[in-house]
Scaffold this motif. Structure first.
Motif, PDB file in Angstrom:
ATOM      1  N   ALA A 126       0.826  -1.209   0.000  1.00  0.00           N
ATOM      2  CA  ALA A 126       0.000   0.000   0.000  1.00  0.00           C
ATOM      3  C   ALA A 126       0.859   1.258   0.000  1.00  0.00           C
ATOM      4  N   MET A 127       2.056   1.144   0.593  1.00  0.00           N
ATOM      5  CA  MET A 127       2.985   2.273   0.642  1.00  0.00           C
ATOM      6  C   MET A 127       3.817   2.360  -0.636  1.00  0.00           C
ATOM      7  N   GLY A 128       3.761   1.306  -1.459  1.00  0.00           N
ATOM      8  CA  GLY A 128       4.561   1.269  -2.678  1.00  0.00           C
ATOM      9  C   GLY A 128       6.036   1.037  -2.405  1.00  0.00           C
ATOM     10  N   GLU A 129       6.341   0.295  -1.337  1.00  0.00           N
ATOM     11  CA  GLU A 129       7.730   0.063  -0.952  1.00  0.00           C
ATOM     12  C   GLU A 129       7.974  -1.420  -0.716  1.00  0.00           C
ATOM     13  N   PRO A 130       9.241  -1.844  -0.793  1.00  0.00           N
ATOM     14  CA  PRO A 130       9.544  -3.250  -0.488  1.00  0.00           C
ATOM     15  C   PRO A 130       9.385  -3.521   1.005  1.00  0.00           C
ATOM     16  N   ALA A 131       8.904  -4.714   1.326  1.00  0.00           N
ATOM     17  CA  ALA A 131       8.582  -5.046   2.712  1.00  0.00           C
ATOM     18  C   ALA A 131       9.787  -5.454   3.548  1.00  0.00           C
ATOM     19  N   ASP A 132      10.864  -5.907   2.910  1.00  0.00           N
ATOM     20  CA  ASP A 132      11.943  -6.539   3.676  1.00  0.00           C
ATOM     21  C   ASP A 132      12.557  -5.646   4.747  1.00  0.00           C
ATOM     22  N   VAL A 133      12.791  -4.378   4.460  1.00  0.00           N
ATOM     23  CA  VAL A 133      13.402  -3.522   5.480  1.00  0.00           C
ATOM     24  C   VAL A 133      12.446  -3.277   6.649  1.00  0.00           C
ATOM     25  N   TYR A 134      11.164  -3.219   6.360  1.00  0.00           N
ATOM     26  CA  TYR A 134      10.168  -3.049   7.419  1.00  0.00           C
ATOM     27  C   TYR A 134      10.060  -4.318   8.254  1.00  0.00           C
ATOM     28  N   THR A 135      10.081  -5.460   7.584  1.00  0.00           N
ATOM     29  CA  THR A 135       9.984  -6.728   8.294  1.00  0.00           C
ATOM     30  C   THR A 135      11.151  -6.895   9.264  1.00  0.00           C
ATOM     31  N   GLY A 136      12.351  -6.643   8.798  1.00  0.00           N
ATOM     32  CA  GLY A 136      13.515  -6.753   9.667  1.00  0.00           C
ATOM     33  C   GLY A 136      13.411  -5.844  10.873  1.00  0.00           C
ATOM     34  N   ALA A 137      12.961  -4.611  10.663  1.00  0.00           N
ATOM     35  CA  ALA A 137      12.835  -3.655  11.764  1.00  0.00           C
ATOM     36  C   ALA A 137      11.817  -4.135  12.799  1.00  0.00           C
ATOM     37  N   VAL A 138      10.674  -4.611  12.331  1.00  0.00           N
ATOM     38  CA  VAL A 138       9.633  -5.077  13.253  1.00  0.00           C
ATOM     39  C   VAL A 138      10.104  -6.316  14.012  1.00  0.00           C
ATOM     40  N   LEU A 139      10.766  -7.231  13.329  1.00  0.00           N
ATOM     41  CA  LEU A 139      11.253  -8.430  14.009  1.00  0.00           C
ATOM     42  C   LEU A 139      12.298  -8.084  15.062  1.00  0.00           C
TER      43      LEU A 139
END
Length: 176
Positions: A126-139
């Motif tokens: 929805a943000m138009g961005e790749p999820a991997d950097v967000y996933t790593g941060a949340v984990l």
């Protein structure tokens, strides 16, 4: 610097939980927070389906769901200062006080670590961005929370046993 502060700084350094992570998580929260009630429903369905966890949650299910949504929303606030860290420690203290086994905390965090990536993927799209950097941060943030919650169990054990952390580790080393 206290031993607890030193341990926390070591954890944060090794895990790589950074200011950039904090900024990403806050940004992600704008899109992810509306998805948290559905995630909480799935989480509590899982807890109610297990004969060992059901007695801990069934009597207060609605209250616990609201507390869980609030806790997860706070994860995406972007404020990870001393007040946030203290809240995580207090969560651990409450779990210890009411007799929640550490297994349940670890299993619950494992559930979230496996459930969040799909939620993050949808939000990142929805943000138009790749999820991997967000996933790593949340984990990394979930790992930090678990470390703080788990430390309450360690502290209570040491207090009840009347031993220092150094003695506990010396005993553990000699046991192997």
């Amino acid at each position: 610097m206290s031993e607890g502060t030193s341990k926390l700084q070591t954890f944060i350094h090794i895990s790589g939980f950074s200011q950039e992570d904090q900024t990403r998580i806050r940004r992600l929260g704008e899109h992810l927070i509306p998805r948290l009630p559905a995630l909480t429903e799935r989480f509590y369905e899982r807890l109610l389906a297990d004969e060992r966890t059901r007695p801990y949650v069934a009597p207060r299910i609605e209250s616990l769901k609201q507390t869980h949504i609030t806790w997860m929303s706070e994860l995406f606030s972007g404020d990870y200062g001393e007040a946030f860290l203290e809240r995580q420690r207090r969560i651990g203290e409450v779990h210890v006080r009411v007799g929640i086994p550490p297994l349940f905390v670890a299993a619950s965090m494992s559930f979230l670590r496996s459930a969040f990536p799909a939620e993050i993927e949808a939000s990142a799209q929805a943000m138009g961005e790749p999820a991997d950097v967000y996933t790593g941060a949340v984990l990394r943030l979930l790992d930090l929370c678990q470390y703080l919650i788990d430390s309450s169990y360690e502290e209570k054990f040491l207090e009840a046993a009347g031993i220092s952390p150094e003695l506990m580790w010396q005993m553990a080393r000699t046991a192997f």
